[in-house]
Design an enzyme around this catalytic site. Structure first.
Site, PDB file in Angstrom:
ATOM      1  N   LYS A   1       0.852  -1.187   0.000  1.00  0.00           N
ATOM      2  CA  LYS A   1       0.000   0.000   0.000  1.00  0.00           C
ATOM      3  C   LYS A   1       0.886   1.235   0.000  1.00  0.00           C
ATOM      4  CE  LYS A   1      -2.353  -0.745   3.771  1.00  0.00           C
ATOM      5  NZ  LYS A   1      -1.801  -1.990   4.305  1.00  0.00           N
TER       6      LYS A   1
ATOM      7  N   ASP B   1      -5.257  -8.320 -12.206  1.00  0.00           N
ATOM      8  CA  ASP B   1      -3.990  -8.657 -11.553  1.00  0.00           C
ATOM      9  C   ASP B   1      -3.012  -9.276 -12.546  1.00  0.00           C
ATOM     10  OD1 ASP B   1      -4.987  -7.792  -9.154  1.00  0.00           O
ATOM     11  OD2 ASP B   1      -4.723  -9.671  -8.093  1.00  0.00           O
TER      12      ASP B   1
END
Length: 383
Positions: free
Chosen positions: A92, A160
């Protein structure tokens, strides 16, 4: 290669390099018992086995249980980085800097490091990226599903995988540059960018024709008959992908509909698209008269693109799939790299690792730590 990534996108890049022959060390957090997908077991999977999800992108790797939030763990990681060509991360925004594994920090320990990063939305957006959400935001769900049904997520985390392919290419280009110049590189790919770049013809349908793609099942917006599903006499489902007038004529020849290609409603692709429903009804009636195997055989002989709608089990039983299948002990999987020449040369690949399976081996054989040094680190909670 050091893999500081989890779930699907980053780990699939790691497996790709492992299949090419790289030594890939997957660094996993002991506080969370490793990659979260280790616990993503489907219905029927046994509790004490590696999950099928984890196994899909973690072949060929060694697992190192290491707490990099603590100084001893960071020091071990930095020693490993010093002898590595690549690192893959998927943190993140802000977490890489907090943990001391951002490019600026790691490149101080390895000047020519190729640092590959996958984010959700890029470094300037703090929002966490998940495949399902990005399928929705990038327009894929609005196009996917039947006309009278709801927007539908694709059953594979395709965004992804698309981002992973983008990162593989970027890292290989960076490595070529490194071989030429001696310089490392920082390369970053976001899930959203990969999704938007993959809208392909559906994106240009809007940009050029202002035609906003809608849900049409498997029907192609620009070609007919292309993508429609038909049923044969023996209840087989087949799909046609007829992209040229010649292929359409051959299709009609096999189906004994010789007059159809001259009909003003069907004589060009543009007219077939306009009159798609009328054409579908005519074709469906003829196809229902055939058995699946015989019709597919005849259409293949006439070079008409056709296929059977297979289950996953049937697809993986195809002869084409045999060279892609991985088998080791009780583990089975599918390779991520499909070029056959190199596949033949890579005869051995490690099965997916248990959590921390190679920790002692890496500390002993790569970092040359003795038993007493390892025990001290264990007592500090490093592993």
């Amino acid at each position: 290669m050091i893999e500081l990534a989890s779930v699907l996108a980053g780990p699939s890049v790691g497996q790709f390099f492992a299949e090419l022959g790289a030594e890939v060390i997957k660094v996993e957090n002991p506080g969370t018992h490793g990659d979260v997908t280790r616990s993503w077991r489907g219905k029927g999977e046994k509790e004490n086995t590696l999950s099928a999800y984890f196994c899909c992108t973690n072949w060929g790797k060694k697992s190192l249980a290491l707490d990099i939030s603590k100084v001893p763990g960071q020091e071990i990681l930095y020693k490993l980085i010093a002898s590595s060509d690549f690192v893959i991360t998927s943190y993140k925004s802000g977490d890489a800097v907090r943990l001391g594994v951002d490019y600026e920090t790691l490149s101080r320990h390895k000047k020519d490091l190729v640092y590959g990063e996958i984010t959700g939305y890029g470094q300037r957006d703090l929002k966490v990226g998940y495949d399902a959400v990005i399928q929705a935001e990038a327009g894929f769900m609005s196009m996917n599903g039947h006309e009278d049904g709801p927007p539908t997520k694709m059953p594979v985390a395709l965004i992804d995988l698309l981002a992973a392919h983008q990162l593989k290419e970027a890292m290989l280009l960076a490595y070529i540059q490194k071989l030429q110049t001696g310089d490392g590189a920082y390369v970053s790919v976001s899930l959203l960018d990969a999704a938007l770049a993959s809208l392909a013809n559906q994106g240009t349908n809007w940009l050029m024709a202002k035609s906003n793609p809608q849900r049409k099942g498997s029907t192609h917006p620009n070609i007919a008959p292309y993508g429609d599903i038909y049923h044969t006499r023996d209840s087989r489902q087949i799909i046609l992908a007829v992209g040229t007038n010649r292929q359409f004529k051959q299709l009609c020849q096999v189906l004994d509909m010789k007059h159809i290609p001259e009909d003003i409603d069907f004589n060009t692709n543009e007219n077939r698209v306009k009159n798609r429903q009328k054409l579908l009804v005519l074709l469906a009636a003829k196809i229902r008269m055939w058995t699946g195997d015989l019709l597919i055989e005849k259409l293949n002989a006439a070079n008409v693109p056709v296929g059977s709608v297979n289950t996953v089990a049937e697809a993986l039983a195809l002869p084409y799939a045999s060279a892609l299948l991985l088998k080791k002990n009780d583990f089975s999987g599918v390779r991520s790299f499909t070029e056959k020449g190199i596949l033949e040369k890579s005869s051995h690949i490690l099965p997916p690792p248990q959590f921390g399976e190679h920790t002692q081996e890496i500390l002993r054989d790569i970092l040359s730590l003795d038993t007493s040094e390892i025990n001290i680190l264990i007592n500090k909670g490093t592993f």
